[in-house]
Motif scaffolding. Structure first.
Motif, mmCIF file in Angstrom:
data_model
loop_
_atom_site.group_PDB
_atom_site.id
_atom_site.type_symbol
_atom_site.label_atom_id
_atom_site.label_comp_id
_atom_site.label_asym_id
_atom_site.label_seq_id
_atom_site.Cartn_x
_atom_site.Cartn_y
_atom_site.Cartn_z
ATOM 1 N N PHE A 1 135.087 28.039 -13.915
ATOM 2 C CA PHE A 1 134.720 26.865 -13.124
ATOM 3 C C PHE A 1 134.619 27.285 -11.661
ATOM 4 C CE2 PHE A 1 137.263 24.428 -16.513
ATOM 5 C CZ PHE A 1 136.141 24.330 -17.326
ATOM 6 N N LYS A 2 133.467 27.008 -11.035
ATOM 7 C CA LYS A 2 133.216 27.503 -9.685
ATOM 8 C C LYS A 2 133.627 26.515 -8.599
ATOM 9 C CE LYS A 2 129.450 29.813 -8.914
ATOM 10 N NZ LYS A 2 128.017 30.180 -8.822
ATOM 11 N N THR A 3 133.163 25.279 -8.698
ATOM 12 C CA THR A 3 133.516 24.268 -7.693
ATOM 13 C C THR A 3 133.731 22.932 -8.376
ATOM 14 O OG1 THR A 3 131.196 23.691 -7.256
ATOM 15 C CG2 THR A 3 132.175 25.392 -5.860
ATOM 16 N N VAL A 4 134.482 22.068 -7.714
ATOM 17 C CA VAL A 4 134.694 20.706 -8.195
ATOM 18 C C VAL A 4 134.150 19.757 -7.131
ATOM 19 C CG1 VAL A 4 137.066 20.708 -7.262
ATOM 20 C CG2 VAL A 4 136.377 18.980 -8.928
ATOM 21 N N GLY A 5 133.450 18.716 -7.579
ATOM 22 C CA GLY A 5 132.939 17.715 -6.657
ATOM 23 C C GLY A 5 134.009 16.699 -6.297
ATOM 24 N N GLU A 6 133.581 15.580 -5.788
ATOM 25 C CA GLU A 6 134.517 14.532 -5.390
ATOM 26 C C GLU A 6 135.264 13.995 -6.608
ATOM 27 O OE1 GLU A 6 134.384 10.086 -3.306
ATOM 28 O OE2 GLU A 6 132.574 11.313 -3.453
ATOM 29 N N ARG A 7 136.582 13.871 -6.466
ATOM 30 C CA ARG A 7 137.414 13.371 -7.557
ATOM 31 C C ARG A 7 137.683 11.872 -7.388
ATOM 32 N NH1 ARG A 7 142.183 17.539 -6.725
ATOM 33 N NH2 ARG A 7 140.829 18.538 -5.181
ATOM 34 N N ALA A 8 137.760 11.174 -8.521
ATOM 35 C CA ALA A 8 138.141 9.760 -8.521
ATOM 36 C C ALA A 8 138.893 9.494 -9.820
ATOM 37 C CB ALA A 8 136.911 8.863 -8.412
ATOM 38 N N TYR A 9 139.591 8.362 -9.874
ATOM 39 C CA TYR A 9 140.277 8.029 -11.130
ATOM 40 C C TYR A 9 140.352 6.522 -11.282
ATOM 41 C CZ TYR A 9 144.636 6.669 -8.771
ATOM 42 O OH TYR A 9 145.574 6.028 -8.001
ATOM 43 N N TYR A 10 140.567 6.095 -12.522
ATOM 44 C CA TYR A 10 140.792 4.676 -12.787
ATOM 45 C C TYR A 10 141.797 4.538 -13.932
ATOM 46 C CZ TYR A 10 137.181 5.571 -16.352
ATOM 47 O OH TYR A 10 136.450 6.096 -17.395
ATOM 48 N N PRO A 11 142.689 3.551 -13.835
ATOM 49 C CA PRO A 11 143.686 3.335 -14.895
ATOM 50 C C PRO A 11 142.995 2.939 -16.200
ATOM 51 C CG PRO A 11 144.289 2.171 -12.881
ATOM 52 C CD PRO A 11 142.884 2.645 -12.707
ATOM 53 N N LEU A 12 143.572 3.359 -17.314
ATOM 54 C CA LEU A 12 142.968 3.113 -18.615
ATOM 55 C C LEU A 12 143.597 1.904 -19.302
ATOM 56 C CD1 LEU A 12 142.557 6.719 -20.050
ATOM 57 C CD2 LEU A 12 140.939 5.326 -18.767
ATOM 58 N N LYS A 13 142.729 1.123 -19.916
ATOM 59 C CA LYS A 13 143.186 -0.064 -20.634
ATOM 60 C C LYS A 13 142.127 -0.461 -21.646
ATOM 61 C CE LYS A 13 141.199 -3.215 -17.212
ATOM 62 N NZ LYS A 13 141.464 -4.306 -16.237
ATOM 63 N N ILE A 14 142.557 -1.228 -22.615
ATOM 64 C CA ILE A 14 141.640 -1.951 -23.488
ATOM 65 C C ILE A 14 141.701 -3.413 -23.051
ATOM 66 C CG2 ILE A 14 141.346 -2.899 -25.810
ATOM 67 C CD1 ILE A 14 142.083 -0.272 -26.971
ATOM 68 N N GLN A 15 140.542 -3.976 -22.785
ATOM 69 C CA GLN A 15 140.469 -5.377 -22.385
ATOM 70 C C GLN A 15 139.422 -6.085 -23.218
ATOM 71 O OE1 GLN A 15 140.842 -6.574 -18.158
ATOM 72 N NE2 GLN A 15 138.776 -7.398 -18.390
ATOM 73 N N LYS A 16 139.754 -7.294 -23.661
ATOM 74 C CA LYS A 16 138.851 -8.053 -24.522
ATOM 75 C C LYS A 16 138.837 -9.512 -24.082
ATOM 76 C CE LYS A 16 138.580 -9.926 -29.189
ATOM 77 N NZ LYS A 16 139.292 -10.060 -30.471
ATOM 78 N N ALA A 17 137.653 -10.049 -23.866
ATOM 79 C CA ALA A 17 137.527 -11.461 -23.529
ATOM 80 C C ALA A 17 137.875 -12.305 -24.753
ATOM 81 C CB ALA A 17 136.105 -11.771 -23.065
ATOM 82 N N ASN A 18 138.627 -13.358 -24.556
ATOM 83 C CA ASN A 18 138.979 -14.244 -25.670
ATOM 84 C C ASN A 18 137.806 -15.112 -26.109
ATOM 85 O OD1 ASN A 18 141.703 -13.481 -26.089
ATOM 86 N ND2 ASN A 18 142.304 -14.602 -24.253
ATOM 87 N N GLU A 19 136.802 -15.231 -25.255
ATOM 88 C CA GLU A 19 135.585 -15.962 -25.612
ATOM 89 C C GLU A 19 134.376 -15.121 -25.230
ATOM 90 O OE1 GLU A 19 135.808 -20.436 -24.501
ATOM 91 O OE2 GLU A 19 137.148 -19.408 -23.099
ATOM 92 N N LEU A 20 133.494 -14.870 -26.179
ATOM 93 C CA LEU A 20 132.228 -14.206 -25.870
ATOM 94 C C LEU A 20 131.139 -15.213 -25.564
ATOM 95 C CD1 LEU A 20 132.024 -11.296 -28.489
ATOM 96 C CD2 LEU A 20 132.716 -11.185 -26.093
ATOM 97 N N VAL A 21 131.260 -16.408 -26.094
ATOM 98 C CA VAL A 21 130.234 -17.435 -25.876
ATOM 99 C C VAL A 21 130.875 -18.802 -25.694
ATOM 100 C CG1 VAL A 21 128.389 -16.238 -27.148
ATOM 101 C CG2 VAL A 21 129.926 -17.781 -28.382
ATOM 102 N N ARG A 22 130.204 -19.620 -24.930
ATOM 103 C CA ARG A 22 130.400 -21.056 -24.869
ATOM 104 C C ARG A 22 129.012 -21.677 -24.954
ATOM 105 N NH1 ARG A 22 134.556 -21.942 -19.729
ATOM 106 N NH2 ARG A 22 136.416 -20.995 -20.686
#
Length: 413
Positions: A267-288
């Motif tokens: 591996f020669k170079t690394v670009g800009e690093r970022a991160y985000y917390p991991l989760k499973i999220q689900k809407a209780n309603e897909l439609v109204r």
């Protein structure tokens, strides 16, 4: 003002939904609202973030007429290699074995977004309001009243719309206003993302390497100014993420090399690093009634299998098919009974993907010897059993789910 469909959020999911409709029906009045003004002036960069498209997603984009405009922007995934650090089992899949150019594709988000917006501009029935924001939604008997604020002028305009489609992500202020709720499961992990310059070309190889804290994925990217690149998604325990982010580039690459190995050379170079917390999220309603939810506003997945956007795009295709079918039958596109058909199919698909993703994360979390041995034997069996391998390959390409296509007299692209 009036519109048939109001799309809240003009990111990749919202723009894809607008194009899925407009490419097959030029009589629908479509309004899309996006709070961030897209700039066509921005230049590509080494650090552009990317998205994995399954083979089925490529087929969906082809049905919209978009794929010919993406073909030169993507890196095909021609080989998939799965392994576990310091273990003997591994499995490999090859696109040639299934007569496809790629089992999937990696495209940078900026290029995909630029092409989506370029195609939307060719349809006079799509109105893009940007930068703008939907600041209020009021359901009524036969439509929704939407208050749309122009963020440049401060002028607010009322729209009457037959169907509202929420594509504004998993932290939607509007969803809170409407009382939409979510089920959330956190993993106490974060996904660290960056682009890595390679010593040697990746030759279309995608790697998923399971380590103690979580999987390390290296995905092939198009080269940038002659530099070979792969996209890194490194799952890290939350207590370690700040330390890993604070490493110097040299120390970071050294630690990554030790974790991943040398299958891609140095591996020669690394670009800009970022991160985000991991989760499973689900809407209780897909439609109204007269309301539907798509993308991260509906589901958020663990990135272990790279299926988040692909699930969202299948939802785009399902809802577009639902709307176009209702129009063809002369039915109201906002009727709840029709929208439930979309929701049922999307829920089945999402449940399957969520179960698979969570199961994969869970099974590799156990480090005791019998479980590690079982994982290695399973990896070896996958590599040497054509029947199981073929089934796994179809799942990886997203070809094990039926996706509707649209063939109408209005299709011109």
């Amino acid at each position: 003002m009036t519109a048939d469909i109001l799309i809240v959020g003009g990111g990749l999911v919202g723009a894809s939904f607008a194009l899925a409709l407009a490419s097959h029906n030029q009589e629908l009045n479509i309004c899309m609202v996006e709070s961030i003004e897209a700039s066509s002036e921005s230049q590509p960069s080494f650090d552009d973030r990317s998205t994995v498209l399954s083979k089925s997603s490529a087929n969906i984009f082809a049905d919209m007429g978009l794929w010919p405009h993406l073909a030169n922007l993507v890196a095909p995934i021609q080989h998939i290699h799965t392994s576990e650090r310091k273990q003997f089992g591994m499995s490999r899949l090859h696109a040639d074995d299934y007569d496809v150019e790629g089992m999937g594709y990696v495209v940078d988000n900026k290029g995909l977004g630029t092409q989506l917006y370029a195609q939307l501009k060719t349809f006079s029935n799509v109105q893009v309001l940007s930068p703008a924001k939907v600041v209020g939604l009021q359901p009524r008997e036969s439509d929704y009243q939407a208050d749309i604020l122009d963020l440049e002028t401060g002028i607010k305009t009322d729209y009457q719309v037959k169907l509202v489609v929420m594509c504004d992500g998993g932290r939607s202020d509007l969803a809170k206003q409407l009382g939409l709720s979510y089920q959330v499961k956190t993993y106490q992990q974060a996904a660290l993302i960056a682009n890595i310059e390679l010593q040697q070309p990746h030759q279309g190889w995608a790697y998923e390497r399971f380590a103690r804290q979580g999987p390390v994925a290296m995905l092939p990217l198009p080269s940038f100014q002659g530099r070979a690149r792969s996209a890194l998604v490194w799952t890290t325990a939350m207590p370690s993420i700040d330390e890993r982010m604070a490493l110097s580039d040299a120390d970071f690459l050294s630690e990554l090399q030790a974790e991943f190995g040398h299958r891609l050379g140095r591996f020669k170079t690394v670009g800009e690093r970022a991160y985000y917390p991991l989760k499973i999220q689900k809407a209780n309603e897909l439609v109204r009634s007269r309301l539907a939810v798509l993308g991260n506003a509906a589901y958020t997945l663990h990135p272990v299998a790279g299926q988040g956007f692909n699930l969202a795009l299948r939802g785009v295709a399902l809802l577009a098919h639902n709307v176009l079918s209702s129009i063809a039958k002369g039915e109201d596109i906002g009727v709840l009974s029709n929208l439930h058909q979309f929701a049922d199919e999307q829920e089945k698909d999402a449940q399957r993907i969520q179960t698979a993703s969570h199961g994969l994360v869970s099974v590799f979390a156990y480090q005791n010897l019998p479980v590690r041995l079982s994982r290695n034997l399973a990896n070896l069996a996958l590599d040497h059993c054509p029947l199981v391998k073929g089934s796994f390959a179809r799942a990886a390409m997203g070809l094990d789910v039926h996706k509707p296509t649209h063939r109408t007299k209005n299709a011109t692209h």
